[in-house]
Design a protein around this motif. Structure first.
Motif, short mmCIF file in Angstrom:
data_model
loop_
_atom_site.label_atom_id
_atom_site.label_comp_id
_atom_site.label_asym_id
_atom_site.label_seq_id
_atom_site.Cartn_x
_atom_site.Cartn_y
_atom_site.Cartn_z
N TYR A 1 62.73 14.82 41.18
CA TYR A 1 63.42 14.63 40.22
C TYR A 1 63.57 13.00 39.89
CZ TYR A 1 67.63 14.86 36.83
OH TYR A 1 68.60 14.93 35.86
N ARG B 1 64.67 10.12 37.75
CA ARG B 1 65.54 9.55 36.77
C ARG B 1 64.74 8.42 35.96
NH1 ARG B 1 71.18 8.87 38.20
NH2 ARG B 1 72.03 9.67 36.10
N ALA C 1 71.49 18.98 35.15
CA ALA C 1 70.00 19.04 35.03
C ALA C 1 69.29 18.98 36.02
CB ALA C 1 70.05 17.69 34.53
N ARG D 1 62.95 18.53 25.67
CA ARG D 1 62.95 19.50 26.83
C ARG D 1 61.80 20.41 26.68
NH1 ARG D 1 68.32 20.57 29.52
NH2 ARG D 1 67.82 19.46 31.33
N TYR E 1 74.05 9.33 25.24
CA TYR E 1 73.12 9.44 26.61
C TYR E 1 71.95 9.55 26.76
CZ TYR E 1 73.33 10.76 31.79
OH TYR E 1 73.13 10.75 32.87
N SER F 1 68.32 13.68 26.82
CA SER F 1 69.52 14.54 26.18
C SER F 1 69.41 14.21 24.73
CB SER F 1 70.76 13.92 26.80
OG SER F 1 71.78 14.46 26.06
N CYS G 1 62.57 15.56 30.00
CA CYS G 1 63.73 15.78 29.52
C CYS G 1 64.52 14.67 29.21
CB CYS G 1 64.37 16.78 30.25
SG CYS G 1 66.15 16.87 29.73
N ARG H 1 76.68 16.22 34.57
CA ARG H 1 75.67 16.14 33.76
C ARG H 1 74.32 16.05 34.45
NH1 ARG H 1 74.34 14.66 28.26
NH2 ARG H 1 76.40 13.48 28.10
N MET H 2 74.28 15.11 35.74
CA MET H 2 73.21 15.12 36.50
C MET H 2 72.95 16.47 37.11
SD MET H 2 71.83 12.41 39.26
CE MET H 2 72.11 13.51 40.72
N THR I 1 69.73 8.40 29.67
CA THR I 1 68.85 8.51 30.91
C THR I 1 68.07 10.05 30.49
OG1 THR I 1 70.41 7.21 32.10
CG2 THR I 1 69.08 8.68 33.26
N GLY I 2 67.14 9.98 31.20
CA GLY I 2 66.07 11.23 31.19
C GLY I 2 65.51 11.31 32.58
N TYR I 3 64.53 12.18 32.42
CA TYR I 3 63.58 12.39 33.93
C TYR I 3 62.35 13.24 33.55
CZ TYR I 3 65.31 17.42 33.70
OH TYR I 3 65.88 18.65 33.29
C1 PML Z 1 71.36 16.64 28.84
O1 PML Z 1 72.18 16.02 28.96
O2 PML Z 1 71.08 17.39 28.16
C2 PML Z 1 70.05 16.18 29.89
C3 PML Z 1 70.37 15.07 30.83
C4 PML Z 1 69.25 14.70 31.58
C5 PML Z 1 69.59 13.44 32.43
C6 PML Z 1 70.64 13.89 33.47
C7 PML Z 1 70.77 12.54 34.58
O3 PML Z 1 69.88 12.70 35.66
O4 PML Z 1 71.16 11.65 34.48
#
Ligand code: PML
Ligand code: MG
Ligand code: MG
Ligand code: MG
Length: 243
Positions: A197, A199, A160, A213, A185, A180, A178, A156-157, A187-189
């Motif tokens: 980037y 987080r 992204a 997003r 989930y 999710s 962003c 996932r990371m 965590t975003g960024y």
């Molecule tokens: C998503 O899953 O759509 C976006 C995930 C963003 C964060 C990813 C991360 O760095 O953990």
């Protein structure tokens, strides 16, 4: 690949999952199977619509260095959101524009794509939900990067970070925000060329299916060419090994 439930996205279906890969001809079966599996086994539910498309890439693939990654642990969603706003400001997004974005945000959930927001007018430029495509990071180079920086091999990371590297790798881009739409989930960024980037451990509450997003852009640049770049320019993220 894009998958939805309740019909296709353009018919009002709920976005379930999406994904992009760049592959050799021999790797297409593997890539399609990976994306099929991803769309079928998502925590947001089982899709009743899926589209997997492949097209031949004729243009030369542009190489981009991955953005630097930094992680911020926050105690609460409120603190995470405050940090996101602060980072956006540092990236060059005016405060007024950030306020305007949060006003519009409730309407952007479930698009399955990104919204472009102009930092000068503080208004959205394109609200159709743009899908960024034609980007990837070859596994062997990614593995070396992850081992060097001690990053978890989290697909996932990785996905992204590939997307954020592409999105911020164009002169019209100012920053990306962003998180999710997956309920499990949080965590975003915030990403920008200069900040990298960043987080943030909590940007929403567990169970919340509203994702975000947003690409903040300099509306004085050529936005049509930026949109073309996002959809069509092939990109490989490639880390230059430190010897
Ligand atoms: C998503 O899953 O759509 C976006 C995930 C963003 C964060 C990813 C991360 O760095 O953990
Ligand atoms: Mg996704
Ligand atoms: Mg791949
Ligand atoms: Mg998702």
């Amino acid at each position: 690949m894009r998958a939805a439930k309740g019909g296709a996205h353009e018919q009002g279906g709920k976005h379930i999952s999406g994904g992009e890969q760049i592959s050799t001809f021999d790797g297409i079966t593997h890539a399609v199977n990976f994306l099929l599996e991803k769309g079928l086994t998502h925590s947001k539910g089982s899709p009743d619509f899926m589209q997997i498309q492949f097209d031949c890439i004729h243009d030369p693939v542009q190489l981009l260095n991955p953005l630097g990654v930094q992680s911020h642990q926050v105690e609460s969603v409120e603190k995470g959101q405050a940090l996101a706003r602060q980072l956006l400001k540092q990236a060059g997004v005016p405060e007024k524009c950030i306020e305007a974005l949060y006003h519009h945000l409730p309407g952007y959930s479930g698009l399955g794509g990104a919204v472009l927001f102009d930092i000068h007018s503080g208004r959205p430029i394109d609200e159709r939900g743009i899908r960024v495509s034609r980007m990837d990071w070859q596994a062997d180079n990614y593995e070396k990067w992850a081992a060097y920086y001690g990053k978890p091999r989290n697909s996932r990371m990785k996905e992204a970070l590939v997307l954020a590297t592409k999105v911020t790798g164009h002169p019209a881009a100012v920053a990306e925000l962003c998180w999710s739409d997956d309920p499990d989930y949080i965590t975003g960024y915030v990403a920008s060329k200069r900040l990298g980037y960043r987080r943030i451990s909590k940007l929403k509450k567990y169970g919340d299916e509203r994702g975000c997003r947003i690409f903040f852009v300099n509306g004085r640049e050529d936005i049509e060419s930026y949109i073309h770049y996002l959809k069509k320019q092939p990109i490989f993220v490639r880390w230059e090994e430190v010897k």
